[in-house]
Write a protein that holds these residues in place. Structure first.
Motif, PDB file in Angstrom:
ATOM      1  N   GLU A 117       6.989  -1.567 -12.525  1.00 19.69           N
ATOM      2  CA  GLU A 117       7.886  -0.603 -11.628  1.00 19.69           C
ATOM      3  C   GLU A 117       6.697   0.743 -11.566  1.00 19.69           C
ATOM      4  N   PRO A 118       7.291   1.347 -10.732  1.00 20.26           N
ATOM      5  CA  PRO A 118       6.251   2.906 -10.947  1.00 20.26           C
ATOM      6  C   PRO A 118       6.779   3.816 -12.378  1.00 20.26           C
ATOM      7  N   ALA A 119       6.126   4.432 -12.731  1.00 19.11           N
ATOM      8  CA  ALA A 119       6.287   5.322 -14.528  1.00 19.11           C
ATOM      9  C   ALA A 119       6.899   6.428 -14.061  1.00 19.11           C
ATOM     10  N   PRO A 120       7.883   6.841 -14.530  1.00 17.43           N
ATOM     11  CA  PRO A 120       8.720   7.784 -14.664  1.00 17.43           C
ATOM     12  C   PRO A 120       7.765   9.408 -14.746  1.00 17.43           C
ATOM     13  N   ALA A 121       7.943  10.119 -13.861  1.00 19.92           N
ATOM     14  CA  ALA A 121       7.121  11.555 -13.972  1.00 19.92           C
ATOM     15  C   ALA A 121       7.566  12.252 -15.660  1.00 19.92           C
ATOM     16  N   VAL A 122       6.725  12.518 -16.417  1.00 20.52           N
ATOM     17  CA  VAL A 122       6.742  13.290 -17.720  1.00 20.52           C
ATOM     18  C   VAL A 122       6.051  14.118 -17.469  1.00 20.52           C
ATOM     19  N   ALA A 123       6.536  15.867 -17.767  1.00 21.33           N
ATOM     20  CA  ALA A 123       6.189  16.871 -17.983  1.00 21.33           C
ATOM     21  C   ALA A 123       4.909  16.828 -19.270  1.00 21.33           C
TER      22      ALA A 123
ATOM     23  N   VAL B  25      -1.892  21.730 -18.925  1.00 22.49           N
ATOM     24  CA  VAL B  25      -3.014  20.624 -18.639  1.00 22.49           C
ATOM     25  C   VAL B  25      -2.636  20.893 -16.858  1.00 22.49           C
ATOM     26  N   ARG B  26      -3.516  20.689 -16.166  1.00 23.12           N
ATOM     27  CA  ARG B  26      -3.391  20.600 -14.596  1.00 23.12           C
ATOM     28  C   ARG B  26      -3.940  18.426 -15.072  1.00 23.12           C
TER      29      ARG B  26
ATOM     30  N   ALA C 229      -6.743  14.985 -16.450  1.00 20.02           N
ATOM     31  CA  ALA C 229      -6.170  16.044 -16.953  1.00 20.02           C
ATOM     32  C   ALA C 229      -7.454  17.513 -17.587  1.00 20.02           C
ATOM     33  N   TRP C 230      -7.261  19.013 -17.222  1.00 18.71           N
ATOM     34  CA  TRP C 230      -7.791  19.222 -17.398  1.00 18.71           C
ATOM     35  C   TRP C 230      -7.457  20.417 -18.035  1.00 18.71           C
ATOM     36  N   ASP C 231      -8.282  21.709 -18.727  1.00 14.61           N
ATOM     37  CA  ASP C 231      -7.694  22.385 -19.666  1.00 14.61           C
ATOM     38  C   ASP C 231      -8.360  23.516 -18.940  1.00 14.61           C
ATOM     39  N   GLY C 232      -8.234  24.516 -18.379  1.00 18.73           N
ATOM     40  CA  GLY C 232      -8.945  25.184 -18.124  1.00 18.73           C
ATOM     41  C   GLY C 232     -10.430  24.684 -17.042  1.00 18.73           C
TER      42      GLY C 232
ATOM     43  N   GLN D 231     -12.397  22.431 -18.627  1.00 12.66           N
ATOM     44  CA  GLN D 231     -12.399  21.363 -19.469  1.00 12.66           C
ATOM     45  C   GLN D 231     -11.612  19.780 -18.895  1.00 12.66           C
ATOM     46  N   CYS D 232     -12.061  19.103 -18.855  1.00 13.00           N
ATOM     47  CA  CYS D 232     -11.836  18.090 -18.949  1.00 13.00           C
ATOM     48  C   CYS D 232     -11.144  17.408 -20.457  1.00 13.00           C
ATOM     49  N   VAL D 233      -9.972  17.241 -21.159  1.00 14.71           N
ATOM     50  CA  VAL D 233      -9.583  17.068 -21.824  1.00 14.71           C
ATOM     51  C   VAL D 233      -8.983  15.405 -22.006  1.00 14.71           C
ATOM     52  N   HIS D 234      -9.029  14.161 -20.625  1.00 10.12           N
ATOM     53  CA  HIS D 234      -8.367  13.112 -20.592  1.00 10.12           C
ATOM     54  C   HIS D 234      -8.568  12.762 -19.329  1.00 10.12           C
ATOM     55  N   TYR D 235      -8.899  11.628 -19.420  1.00 11.60           N
ATOM     56  CA  TYR D 235      -9.159  10.770 -17.894  1.00 11.60           C
ATOM     57  C   TYR D 235      -8.699   9.077 -17.884  1.00 11.60           C
TER      58      TYR D 235
END
Length: 121
Positions: A44-50, A55-56, A89-92, A94-98
């Motif tokens: 099922e769809p995952a809930p949105a998490v802040a 990060v963007r 996920a971008w911090d400025g 820089q890609c910090v996670h994918y």
């Protein structure tokens, strides 16, 4: 052929580094598969998490993803052959996670295996 002899043959063919990568993949594979099946196969769809950090999170296009220094040929294959989606996920600047999202066949280069998704997963 004994296990030791097979490892020696692998080391001659691929070098010591290749043998270490092979053994590491064999040791990690069962843990990796359990983590993927238990954590990432969603029914099922995952809930949105802040995010906890500022990060963007963006969906990567193949052009953006293939410019990242840690991407490889397997990334192009995932977009072209499997239709997977990659989020980063971008911090400025820089890609910090994918993370990859797959809906049918997912080839996991890290463990030299493919994971076949069921209908609706």
């Amino acid at each position: 052929m004994s296990v030791i002899r097979r490892w020696q043959q692998h080391a001659r063919q691929y070098g010591t580094g290749g043998l270490i990568r092979y053994l590491g993949a064999r040791l990690v594979r069962p843990l990796w598969e359990r983590a993927i099946v238990n954590l990432y196969v969603l029914t099922e769809p995952a809930p949105a998490v802040a995010p906890r950090l500022p990060v963007r999170i963006l969906e990567l296009t193949p052009e953006q993803g293939l410019r990242l220094p840690f991407s490889g040929d397997d990334w192009a294959d995932r977009w072209r052959h499997y239709g997977d989606t990659c989020y980063a996920a971008w911090d400025g600047d820089q890609c910090v996670h994918y993370s990859w999202v797959s809906t049918n066949i997912c080839h996991l280069a890290e463990v030299h295996q493919s994971l076949h998704m069921g209908p609706g997963q």
